[in-house]
Design an enzyme around this catalytic site. Structure first.
Site, short mmCIF file in Angstrom:
data_model
loop_
_atom_site.label_atom_id
_atom_site.label_comp_id
_atom_site.label_asym_id
_atom_site.label_seq_id
_atom_site.Cartn_x
_atom_site.Cartn_y
_atom_site.Cartn_z
CD GLU A 47 -2.16 1.26 3.05
OE1 GLU A 47 -1.52 0.69 3.95
OE2 GLU A 47 -3.26 1.80 3.23
CG ASN A 110 -4.76 3.96 0.61
OD1 ASN A 110 -4.05 3.43 -0.24
ND2 ASN A 110 -4.53 3.85 1.92
CE LYS A 127 -7.05 1.11 3.96
NZ LYS A 127 -5.77 1.56 4.60
CD GLU A 146 -5.23 4.62 5.84
OE1 GLU A 146 -4.77 3.77 6.63
OE2 GLU A 146 -5.68 4.32 4.72
CB CYS A 171 -3.93 -1.55 4.70
SG CYS A 171 -2.95 -1.58 6.18
CG ASN A 196 2.19 1.38 4.62
OD1 ASN A 196 3.25 1.99 4.72
ND2 ASN A 196 1.70 1.02 3.46
N1 ING Z 1 -3.17 0.29 8.71
C1 ING Z 1 -3.62 -0.49 9.79
C2 ING Z 1 -4.28 -1.80 9.41
O1 ING Z 1 -5.47 -1.96 9.38
C3 ING Z 1 -4.69 -0.56 11.96
C4 ING Z 1 -4.47 0.31 10.75
C5 ING Z 1 -3.60 -1.05 12.70
C6 ING Z 1 -5.96 -0.90 12.33
C7 ING Z 1 -3.84 -1.87 13.81
C8 ING Z 1 -6.21 -1.72 13.43
C9 ING Z 1 -5.15 -2.20 14.18
O2 ING Z 1 -3.51 -2.72 9.17
C10 ING Z 1 -3.80 0.67 7.57
N2 ING Z 1 -3.09 1.42 6.71
O3 ING Z 1 -4.97 0.35 7.34
#
Ligand code: ING
Length: 318
Positions: A47, A110, A127, A146, A171, A196
């Site tokens: 991503e 995204n 996304k 985001e 993601c 990411n």
């Molecule tokens: N990053 C993370 C993901 O869903 C996140 C955001 C991290 C959500 C940890 C929940 C827990 O992998 C992106 N870019 O969506």
């Protein structure tokens, strides 16, 4: 005749804020050369693979935010990647921030594209599940804006390419079963997902130790429950002070992990994906036409969140 697609994970280590697109494209091309030398048909990048993960910062100036977006794809700085792909006869999946002018208005997504071996864009995905928050929240060690910087996409589509039915997600999408099922209902056989993912999640630090487990769990579940190959590709490592998980892997329709990266830098890992293995699940355990009961699933579409009665108890039924 078996339908094999040789797929490479094109995992990236950190991209510094100061790193230019030409410098990143050099890294992407190096991975593409390695993958091609090992007989790959398709390489999957993460991503937002052209820049650092900029939603980690609150920026007030739209011009600064827009410096992380692509106005055209390919543009002058990304054309060399398309040229190399065509020269090597290898397709690729690339995540990037898309600035799109629609009826004279700017829209920001995204985005992920699928490019075939002739260098043509055959699919674009925006996304749907944008995580994080829309306002500056200074209490956080880092932001996850985001919801501020992007508009959500509106659909999960599939495309006929590389001899099979392919789909994309990005993601946070991978954490939601609906993502896989909507593509599963379109017969998807190979789902490409860049991510990411910070190790630390400010609203729930108690999850941090489980970040790699949760990554694997959702990719494996999505693959098995929809009889599809799933490829998860990280932008990994400590990027501008934020440690992001690796865990890039390729999952067979059985749910088994058949390839994985072992570093948090630029790395490829490969698998020979036999698309016909999907049938073993699509025609039996997950034969949707035979086994699914949509009349019992109404709430999945009708409700956004949980609904409780006034006294706080759950609705028996609406
Ligand atoms: N990053 C993370 C993901 O869903 C996140 C955001 C991290 C959500 C940890 C929940 C827990 O992998 C992106 N870019 O969506």
């Amino acid at each position: 005749m078996a339908r094999f697609v040789n797929v490479a994970i094109g995992q990236l280590g950190p991209i510094a804020r100061s790193e230019t697109r030409p410098q990143v494209v050099v890294r992407l091309k190096a991975l593409m050369h390695q993958a091609s030398a090992m007989g790959c048909d398709l390489i999957v990048y993460p991503e937002l693979a052209l820049t650092t993960f900029f939603p980690r910062w609150y920026m007030a100036e739209q011009a600064e935010i827009d410096s992380f977006f692509e106005r055209e794809m390919p543009g002058p700085e990304t054309q060399p990647l398309f040229d190399l792909a065509r020269e090597l006869g290898i397709g690729f999946c690339l995540g990037y921030a898309e600035l799109s002018l629609e009826q004279g208005r700017a829209h920001r997504y995204n985005t992920s594209i699928l490019v075939d071996r002739a260098g043509a864009i055959v699919a674009k995905y925006r996304k749907v599940h944008l995580p994080g928050h829309a306002e500056h929240e200074p209490w956080r060690r880092f932001q996850h804006l985001e919801k501020r910087y992007f508009e959500p996409g509106e659909s999960f589509d599939v495309v006929q390419a590389f001899g099979g039915v392919l789909g994309m997600a990005i993601c946070n999408d991978r954490r939601w079963p609906e993502t896989y099922r909507v593509m599963g209902l379109q017969g998807v056989e190979l789902i490409l997902i860049g991510y990411n993912t910070p190790v630390h999640n400010p609203p729930a630090p108690e999850h941090d130790d489980l970040s790699l487990f949760h990554n694997q769990l959702v990719l494996q579940a999505g693959a098995y429950q929809n009889g599809s190959w799933v490829v998860g590709v990280a932008k990994a490592g400590i990027e501008e002070g934020v440690d992001q998980i690796g865990g890039s892997c390729i999952i067979a329709p059985s749910g088994e992990i058949v390839a994985a990266c072992t570093t948090k830098g630029d790395e490829i890992a490969l698998a020979r994906c036999d698309l016909d293995l999907c049938n073993s699940y699509k025609r039996t355990t997950f034969n949707f036409d035979v086994h699914r009961q949509p009349s019992a699933y109404g709430m999945i579409v009708e409700r956004k969140g949980v609904r409780l009665k006034a006294d706080g108890t759950l609705f028996a039924s609406d």
